[in-house]
Design a protein around this motif. Structure first.
Motif, PDB file in Angstrom:
ATOM      1  N   MET A  13      43.194  37.099  61.019  1.00 18.58           N
ATOM      2  CA  MET A  13      41.932  36.565  61.494  1.00 18.58           C
ATOM      3  C   MET A  13      40.925  36.748  60.365  1.00 18.58           C
ATOM      4  N   ASP A  14      40.330  35.651  59.915  1.00 22.20           N
ATOM      5  CA  ASP A  14      39.327  35.705  58.860  1.00 22.20           C
ATOM      6  C   ASP A  14      37.967  36.021  59.470  1.00 22.20           C
ATOM      7  N   LEU A  15      37.314  37.056  58.949  1.00 22.75           N
ATOM      8  CA  LEU A  15      35.971  37.443  59.374  1.00 22.75           C
ATOM      9  C   LEU A  15      35.054  37.079  58.218  1.00 22.75           C
ATOM     10  N   VAL A  16      34.320  35.977  58.365  1.00 17.75           N
ATOM     11  CA  VAL A  16      33.654  35.343  57.224  1.00 17.75           C
ATOM     12  C   VAL A  16      32.137  35.474  57.331  1.00 17.75           C
ATOM     13  N   ALA A  17      31.541  36.060  56.290  1.00 19.91           N
ATOM     14  CA  ALA A  17      30.084  36.164  56.193  1.00 19.91           C
ATOM     15  C   ALA A  17      29.603  35.273  55.060  1.00 19.91           C
ATOM     16  N   TYR A  18      28.582  34.467  55.344  1.00 22.09           N
ATOM     17  CA  TYR A  18      27.999  33.572  54.337  1.00 22.09           C
ATOM     18  C   TYR A  18      26.676  34.150  53.850  1.00 22.09           C
ATOM     19  N   VAL A  19      26.548  34.272  52.527  1.00 24.08           N
ATOM     20  CA  VAL A  19      25.375  34.891  51.912  1.00 24.08           C
ATOM     21  C   VAL A  19      24.892  34.028  50.748  1.00 24.08           C
ATOM     22  N   GLU A  20      23.664  34.282  50.291  1.00 24.00           N
ATOM     23  CA  GLU A  20      23.190  33.605  49.094  1.00 24.00           C
ATOM     24  C   GLU A  20      23.897  34.151  47.859  1.00 24.00           C
ATOM     25  N   THR A  21      23.919  35.486  47.741  1.00 23.33           N
ATOM     26  CA  THR A  21      24.560  36.149  46.613  1.00 23.33           C
ATOM     27  C   THR A  21      25.392  37.304  47.131  1.00 23.33           C
ATOM     28  N   ALA A  22      26.631  37.410  46.675  1.00 25.37           N
ATOM     29  CA  ALA A  22      27.505  38.483  47.145  1.00 25.37           C
ATOM     30  C   ALA A  22      26.945  39.846  46.744  1.00 25.37           C
ATOM     31  N   PRO A  23      27.060  40.853  47.591  1.00 25.87           N
ATOM     32  CA  PRO A  23      26.494  42.167  47.263  1.00 25.87           C
ATOM     33  C   PRO A  23      27.271  42.868  46.152  1.00 25.87           C
ATOM     34  N   LYS A  24      26.533  43.583  45.312  1.00 26.46           N
ATOM     35  CA  LYS A  24      27.160  44.465  44.335  1.00 26.46           C
ATOM     36  C   LYS A  24      27.471  45.795  45.014  1.00 26.46           C
ATOM     37  N   GLN A  25      28.214  46.651  44.324  1.00 28.49           N
ATOM     38  CA  GLN A  25      28.563  47.944  44.900  1.00 28.49           C
ATOM     39  C   GLN A  25      27.293  48.709  45.303  1.00 28.49           C
ATOM     40  N   GLY A  26      27.265  49.181  46.532  1.00 30.78           N
ATOM     41  CA  GLY A  26      26.133  49.949  47.035  1.00 30.78           C
ATOM     42  C   GLY A  26      24.964  49.120  47.512  1.00 30.78           C
ATOM     43  N   GLU A  27      25.081  47.790  47.423  1.00 25.84           N
ATOM     44  CA  GLU A  27      23.978  46.909  47.779  1.00 25.84           C
ATOM     45  C   GLU A  27      24.191  46.297  49.159  1.00 25.84           C
ATOM     46  N   THR A  28      23.109  46.116  49.901  1.00 26.08           N
ATOM     47  CA  THR A  28      23.127  45.415  51.179  1.00 26.08           C
ATOM     48  C   THR A  28      22.341  44.113  51.031  1.00 26.08           C
ATOM     49  N   VAL A  29      22.922  43.013  51.487  1.00 23.82           N
ATOM     50  CA  VAL A  29      22.238  41.722  51.400  1.00 23.82           C
ATOM     51  C   VAL A  29      22.237  41.061  52.778  1.00 23.82           C
ATOM     52  N   PRO A  30      21.260  40.203  53.050  1.00 24.58           N
ATOM     53  CA  PRO A  30      21.250  39.488  54.336  1.00 24.58           C
ATOM     54  C   PRO A  30      22.266  38.353  54.338  1.00 24.58           C
ATOM     55  N   GLY A  31      22.833  38.083  55.483  1.00 27.47           N
ATOM     56  CA  GLY A  31      23.763  36.977  55.630  1.00 27.47           C
ATOM     57  C   GLY A  31      23.130  35.811  56.356  1.00 27.47           C
ATOM     58  N   ARG A  32      23.667  34.609  56.097  1.00 29.47           N
ATOM     59  CA  ARG A  32      23.163  33.399  56.745  1.00 29.47           C
ATOM     60  C   ARG A  32      23.930  33.065  58.009  1.00 29.47           C
TER      61      ARG A  32
END
Length: 299
Positions: A13-32
């Protein structure tokens, strides 16, 4: 002429998150957006081949959980024969995917039930023997891949291997492979050379035929008789490249099984991949045979 394709491999089962820019190690980014989509390289290739017109048999394993039920139902809706898809007492495999605004992706795969596909069980060889092509990948244990490849060779079935994830391959697998289909990164790892043409030559020392997919630059084919074919890609605006490789392999195997010449089979496979990358998801993005025909007709 309808061709029959057997697929021995993974179901996730693919659990897919769409983002503007993929997070770097230790980084949190918002998803679309976030979606759950049945996938896994085995199931993806099975669905791609079925939508392209093949009669497809899926051999693998899912867990005793809702994901497993959904994976099975999705395969069945795509007309894939799931009589070889066993249910085991553990969780289904999952793939955790981050897709950025350019359509690029990074993936973490948790094998789950796929880890139990470490060999053939009763009935598997019959399903393989009745096919024209057997599609293999490396998201299940190597022992299972080797056993299926050997069964394909014993029964005169064309064995097609997608070496992903890319790792060194043993002789007991490669000796039974007819066609190897790596992307350019996998080819570089296996051949020890980042130049696609030199990598192609090196890989042809291991297997009789090779297709290296080059992303936006198309694909490169070679065989031990010295044939070389290069087919350009179709320029499109990609939104999600997750399914591109598996769509390519499923369509390619269907076309070759139906008797298409290599250049035409590569062109159809490239068209299928081009349609898929314009849509979100893996199995949900794969085109039907008519969609591929219509796409080619406009180019």
């Amino acid at each position: 002429m309808t061709t029959t394709v057997a697929v021995f491999g993974s179901c996730n089962m693919d659990l897919v998150a769409y983002v503007e820019t993929a997070p770097k190690q230790g980084e949190t980014v918002p998803g679309r957006e976030f979606h759950t989509v049945p996938g896994g390289k085995g199931a993806n290739q099975a669905i791609a081949a079925a939508k392209a017109g093949a009669a497809v048999r899926m051999i693998g394993a899912v867990g005793e959980d809702p994901f497993g039920t959904q994976i099975r139902e999705t395969l069945q809706k795509s007309t894939v024969d799931v009589s070889g898809l066993r249910v085991v007492p553990r969780r289904s495999g999952t793939a955790h995917i981050v897709v950025d605004a350019e359509g690029g992706n990074s993936i973490v795969v948790v094998p789950g039930a796929n880890a139990t596909v470490d060999g053939l069980v009763e009935g598997d060889e019959d399903l393989i023997a009745g096919a024209r092509s057997l599609l293999l990948q490396l998201e299940i244990p190597f022992s299972g891949v080797a056993a299926a490849a050997a069964a394909g060779r014993r029964n005169g079935v064309r064995v097609v291997l997608t070496p992903a994830p890319a790792v060194p391959l043993s002789a007991d697998i490669l000796s039974n492979v007819d066609l190897l289909v790596p992307n350019e990164h996998e080819a570089a790892i296996l051949a020890g050379d980042a130049d696609p043409r030199r990598a192609l030559a090196a890989l042809l020392q291991l297997v009789p035929e090779v297709v290296i997919t080059l992303g936006a630059r198309g694909s490169l084919y070679g065989n031990r008789d010295g044939a070389r074919v290069e087919v350009p890609s179709f320029p499109v605006d990609a939104v999600d490249t997750t399914a591109a490789g598996d769509t390519f392999v499923g369509v390619l195997s269907t076309a070759l099984g139906e008797g298409a010449e290599v250049p035409e089979a590569l062109r159809l496979a490239s068209a299928g991949a081009a349609v898929s990358v314009q849509r979100n998801g893996a199995s949900s993005s794969m085109p039907t045979r008519q969609e591929i025909i219509d796409f080619v007709a406009t180019r």
